[in-house]
Design an enzyme around this catalytic site. Structure first.
Site, PDB file in Angstrom:
ATOM      1  N   GLY A 147       0.814  -1.201   0.000  1.00  0.00           N
ATOM      2  CA  GLY A 147       0.000   0.000   0.000  1.00  0.00           C
ATOM      3  C   GLY A 147       0.853   1.259   0.000  1.00  0.00           C
ATOM      4  O   GLY A 147       2.066   1.210   0.237  1.00  0.00           O
ATOM      5  N   CYS A 148       0.215   2.389  -0.239  1.00  0.00           N
ATOM      6  CA  CYS A 148       0.940   3.652  -0.374  1.00  0.00           C
ATOM      7  C   CYS A 148       1.454   4.148   0.973  1.00  0.00           C
ATOM      8  O   CYS A 148       2.652   4.405   1.133  1.00  0.00           O
ATOM      9  CB  CYS A 148       0.054   4.687  -1.044  1.00  0.00           C
ATOM     10  SG  CYS A 148      -1.571   4.894  -0.291  1.00  0.00           S
ATOM     11  N   TYR A 149       0.556   4.272   1.946  1.00  0.00           N
ATOM     12  CA  TYR A 149       1.006   4.678   3.281  1.00  0.00           C
ATOM     13  C   TYR A 149       2.062   3.706   3.793  1.00  0.00           C
ATOM     14  O   TYR A 149       3.032   4.083   4.443  1.00  0.00           O
ATOM     15  CB  TYR A 149      -0.167   4.664   4.263  1.00  0.00           C
ATOM     16  CG  TYR A 149      -1.134   5.815   4.159  1.00  0.00           C
ATOM     17  CD1 TYR A 149      -0.700   7.133   4.263  1.00  0.00           C
ATOM     18  CD2 TYR A 149      -2.496   5.582   4.000  1.00  0.00           C
ATOM     19  CE1 TYR A 149      -1.613   8.180   4.206  1.00  0.00           C
ATOM     20  CE2 TYR A 149      -3.406   6.632   3.946  1.00  0.00           C
ATOM     21  CZ  TYR A 149      -2.961   7.927   4.051  1.00  0.00           C
ATOM     22  OH  TYR A 149      -3.855   8.967   4.002  1.00  0.00           O
ATOM     23  N   THR A 150       1.817   2.428   3.507  1.00  0.00           N
ATOM     24  CA  THR A 150       2.688   1.374   3.981  1.00  0.00           C
ATOM     25  C   THR A 150       4.110   1.555   3.476  1.00  0.00           C
ATOM     26  O   THR A 150       5.078   1.504   4.252  1.00  0.00           O
ATOM     27  CB  THR A 150       2.143   0.024   3.460  1.00  0.00           C
ATOM     28  OG1 THR A 150       0.741   0.058   3.471  1.00  0.00           O
ATOM     29  CG2 THR A 150       2.648  -1.099   4.277  1.00  0.00           C
ATOM     30  N   CYS A 210       5.676   4.126   2.413  1.00  0.00           N
ATOM     31  CA  CYS A 210       6.346   5.298   2.987  1.00  0.00           C
ATOM     32  C   CYS A 210       6.698   5.062   4.454  1.00  0.00           C
ATOM     33  O   CYS A 210       7.796   5.400   4.900  1.00  0.00           O
ATOM     34  CB  CYS A 210       5.428   6.514   2.827  1.00  0.00           C
ATOM     35  SG  CYS A 210       6.218   8.075   3.194  1.00  0.00           S
TER      36      CYS A 210
END
Lengths: 346, 346, 346, 346
Positions: free
Chosen positions: C149-152, C154
């Site tokens: 995932g994107c938040y993940t 980062c």
């Protein structure tokens, strides 16, 4: 206190209207009508009303509201008001309609542009076009006021003095208008998603927007001639505001100063029209207000006059003008409750 | 009518203050002081004041203003107020300072964080910290009120009930705050250009922002302990608003409902603090208002309480709270002239 | 040429992926699968592809695509991939799944956070977690890659060196992350309308966002301990980008320079991770790129280390990393086709 | 490899140019010239170049650069290039000037609109106007190419087929153009601050913008007649993009389909001009690309043709077209290194 109800109170214009009415010193909001959010607290639909009101949205009927309201505002999609407003309703209450149903006096024009039948010819004749600066005397006596569209208000106020005074070639009028996204309403369509309209601009409905005949109707009234205009709207990545540039060929030999004098005379007693001297209008200076700012220039190279008009589409272009109409209609000072200074930068 | 003057009236906070004062029913704005725009019409500096006021900016002196004003507001960079406000001035007028000079009670802390000498110890002692919800009784009697910073107001109001009631581990407090661009003022620096802050977000001055000691001072006062917090500000691509998330480890065994009750009790009589039940704060619902919205949640997986606070940085975080202080100080109803509902979407 | 197909090509991530693949020197896009726009030219759905491709969207099946593709990318809502990807499919083609179905190794955790049953335990075991910087060797041999995932992405890249080296108190980890609106996808819901998310910021799903267990799974792998983190996402008024601030108490006595050395060592050979020396990350510098920028600071007053990470949510957080995975998997130079410099200001 | 240098590399256009050149397969960037940031690493000025280049900005001289460069790009304010480019320089290197100094062939017109003397008549005669689609053959042989302005490129490409084919009343041409804020450059003036141009729109320099005579020069060339146009630019709250609406009265009796055919014929072999069939141009679809999108409509009510053109002001309107000129000039395939698909949503 004037008892006011709003039907369609959960659209952007309706909600803005309720906000204004709730701080209006002479008004009590009695009912918020809405089908979509019936039974919900209004402050749950719009968080800005938290701790401001406990009113609950109701799926109500104009007939019921007419019994308990001095004025009923309608903020609905076209085609509904013409079916629900009746002579019986108007005997009980004033109606101020923010929608399109009673704006166009010529039924054929209405049906042609709106692609729908109009069911209420008699009230169409009775309805007063609520552009306050042009129809104040009729508004005073009206039972049914048809509040103008947002692009319309800005465009007509921009061009009215030129047409009244016969200063331009009416076959040359182009209005290139730009609107913030709230002008498109709160419908959840892809084109209005954040990432679809942010950081981009587009023109749409070039020459075919439904505000066109409304502008033409009022400009022809001022001028007595029959003519068409070319109207182009744009969607601009901002919440609020309309900026309209009106172009026309000058037929008279006038200096910029002379044109400004004509505008200042025309709007001499108008509190909400500001003819700018030292700058051109920008939407930020009218945002959150009921002002229409107008700036003027002449291009001697092409002999055009260019009028720049700016309004807040939800205030002077909708809810603010609706309250201005109410104020006129009820004999209040015209600026009561709508004498806002733009909050900046917001 | 209270005669009010503003020095530093052409910054964003000063200008917002003038806008509010000009619609305040008990106030007359007598002078707009500003060095940079001296001699210019205020409405030429800020177009929103077109047709609203003819006041001309003056490069004036607080001593002169003290003679003709009941209250003088200062909206100046730090280091000026402490030099110009004197006991003599305070004998003539109330002073409400929106700057930082009189906020920190410990001179060493001030000089350490602001890297400058403080020249006015006596008035620093006299000045009342103008966070209305916490210091109302002192404000009533004050001659010199030091209006809190924007991040500060939001952070302190968010955390006060937790500290007052000793519910958290004070070594675990982190405030992660996000501000709109107006918080950085109107200085023309590259970092604040449109295309430099649009469509991007950044954190800045992590652990080193000057509002940190101000937050600590007030939280310690509530709690009696000595502790440091970690404060991080961000610049968000929007004009207005602060959203602050405060994180802390719970030391008490409390349910979310119990924490909410504690907050509601703490802010029971506070008109401008809204403890939200069904949603979390968003800056849009407080924009243009003097409200501080507070939402609460508990993360049982890590035993943290998270407080979400939202204010308008220029209103509750600056000009609105300054007027709230004035209202308290002059015995007016506290919400007079600042009882705004957020205009939405704007 | 690698024959690539995309299922779910008309979401934001899918479309971004197609854009990248169409300029990738070693790839030919053979099929764009999508149910919603089946039969429409892709360039009619997304105007940026005008004159770029004549491909028509197809409502196709992964089994069919497996026959004619060397790699199939899935960009679908959770719950679909786990039902359609089979061992038979993986015998014919590589699958890179941008969705959540194969990310969480513990089925209970998956079912608990996603509130749905998982139907494909065997492939869950086979799937490789495609965070390239941490699992490169497994990715090289994988048939099924689960793109993070994107938040993940980062958050994990921000914290990995601290956990690998046991430098922080694992009970103190807070990740406060901010995302642009594209992170929420293209669904037409009120909350994602332009005027609803423009000029406002909010936190959402505090402590309950589904990327939380994904971050925890990977951080625990690095550290060998069991612990929970507190993760908070925000919605920021911008199209692109994630900025994540990770807070943790230092257990080791380290200077900022020493921490920077640890990060530089950890990411020594990583082309797409930039450890910043003289500035803190801002999303604008990674927008449109596959970079993850990382900045570091220490707050000695509270003994916290703060890691600032920034990525483009649709590139390193989705489509770019998917292509990076493909490059690794097919033995290409890792940066092939994704070696973008941020276009600024855009 | 073509050795390329850029003078004025730290403005928006210069920086965009460097970004493109650094990924161009046939180019090596040898020097970045800039006075303001001399001695600083380019990646410290623009964080997007972190880890991309170690080049240091130099306060250098075109004569020096001519010795070591195959092509020198100038991205400077007007008035500098005409003084520094000499015949001697052109014997050593090609020069592509993104500024205004060599655009207007009539020195009187230049001096009248730019209010400054022109010091280099001979090179003004030699310079080729670098609108690639109109002057390709001359560009191939040019030593000095004058890259068109942003508004200019969009306006001329929009109107060229109409004028070439004599289809409109030349006294009726109005171009109403809207630009993102990067078009105004990186100068730190109040009007370009974030909170001053965010959430507002304005028109400026109505009828008096310096791109007017440039558009007129090229349109007259196509048509052989002498005429003036009315050109209005606007500032729109977005980073990138120009949308220009060109209005003119049709003199020929043509259907929309016939006009489209004329446009498609005119731009038949042009890779970077897309005549849209099913939609109108929006800046988002050309952002980050070298395309010019053109849409057409006819308003039968007023007998106007309306042409909608959209470009990226920094790419087709500046840096991209400069590279397109370089490609033509050096015999490369015209799209080499500039064949971008718009990244969306960004």
């Amino acid at each position: 206190m004037i008892k006011a109800s709003v039907i369609g109170g959960t659209g952007y214009a309706g909600q803005e209207l309720i906000r204004i009415l709730m701080r209006h010193p002479e008004v009590e909001v009695v009912t918020i009508g809405t089908r979509s959010f019936s039974g919900q607290k209004f402050s749950d639909v719009y968080g800005n009303f938290e701790a401001v009101t406990d009113l609950v949205c109701e799926a109500t009927d104009i007939k019921v509201l007419a019994e308990k309201s001095d004025v009923v505002f309608l903020a609905l999609p076209h085609g509904i008001a013409s079916k629900t407003v009746t002579a019986g309703v108007l005997e009980k209450t004033k109606v101020i309609d923010l929608g399109a149903d009673f704006r166009l006096k010529d039924i054929d024009v209405y049906e042609d542009w709106y692609k729908t039948e109009h069911f209420n010819h008699p009230l169409l004749n009775e309805a007063v076009y609520g552009l306050c600066e042009l129809h104040r005397e009729e508004i005073k006596k009206a039972r049914l006021i048809s509040n103008p569209g947002c692009y319309t208000t800005c465009s007509i106020l921009s061009l009215a003095p030129l047409l009244k005074n016969n200063l331009i070639d009416t076959s040359s009028i182009i209005v290139d208008a730009k609107s913030g996204v709230t002008g498109a309403g709160r419908g959840t369509i892809t084109e209005l998603m954040y990432s679809e309209c942010n950081e981009t601009i587009k023109a749409y409905k070039i020459g075919s927007h439904r505000h066109t005949p409304e502008i033409e109707q009022e400009l022809r009234l001022l001028n007595g001639q029959d003519f068409n205009i070319l109207f182009t709207p744009h969607l601009v990545p901002m919440n609020r505001g309309i900026l309209a540039l009106s172009y026309a060929k000058l037929t008279a030999d006038l200096s910029l100063e002379e044109v400004k004098v004509i505008y200042k005379d025309f709007y001499h007693d108008e509190y909400f029209v500001r003819i700018l001297e030292n700058r051109m209008p920008e939407t930020r200076w009218v945002k959150g207000t009921n002002y229409c700012d107008i700036g003027l220039t002449i291009d001697p190279r092409t002999n055009h006059v260019i009028v720049v008009g700016a309004i807040d589409n939800l205030i002077k272009g909708a809810a603010g003008q609706a309250v201005q109409n109410m104020n006129i209609c009820f004999g209040l000072a015209e600026k009561t409750g709508i004498d806002f200074i733009a909050d900046f930068p917001i």
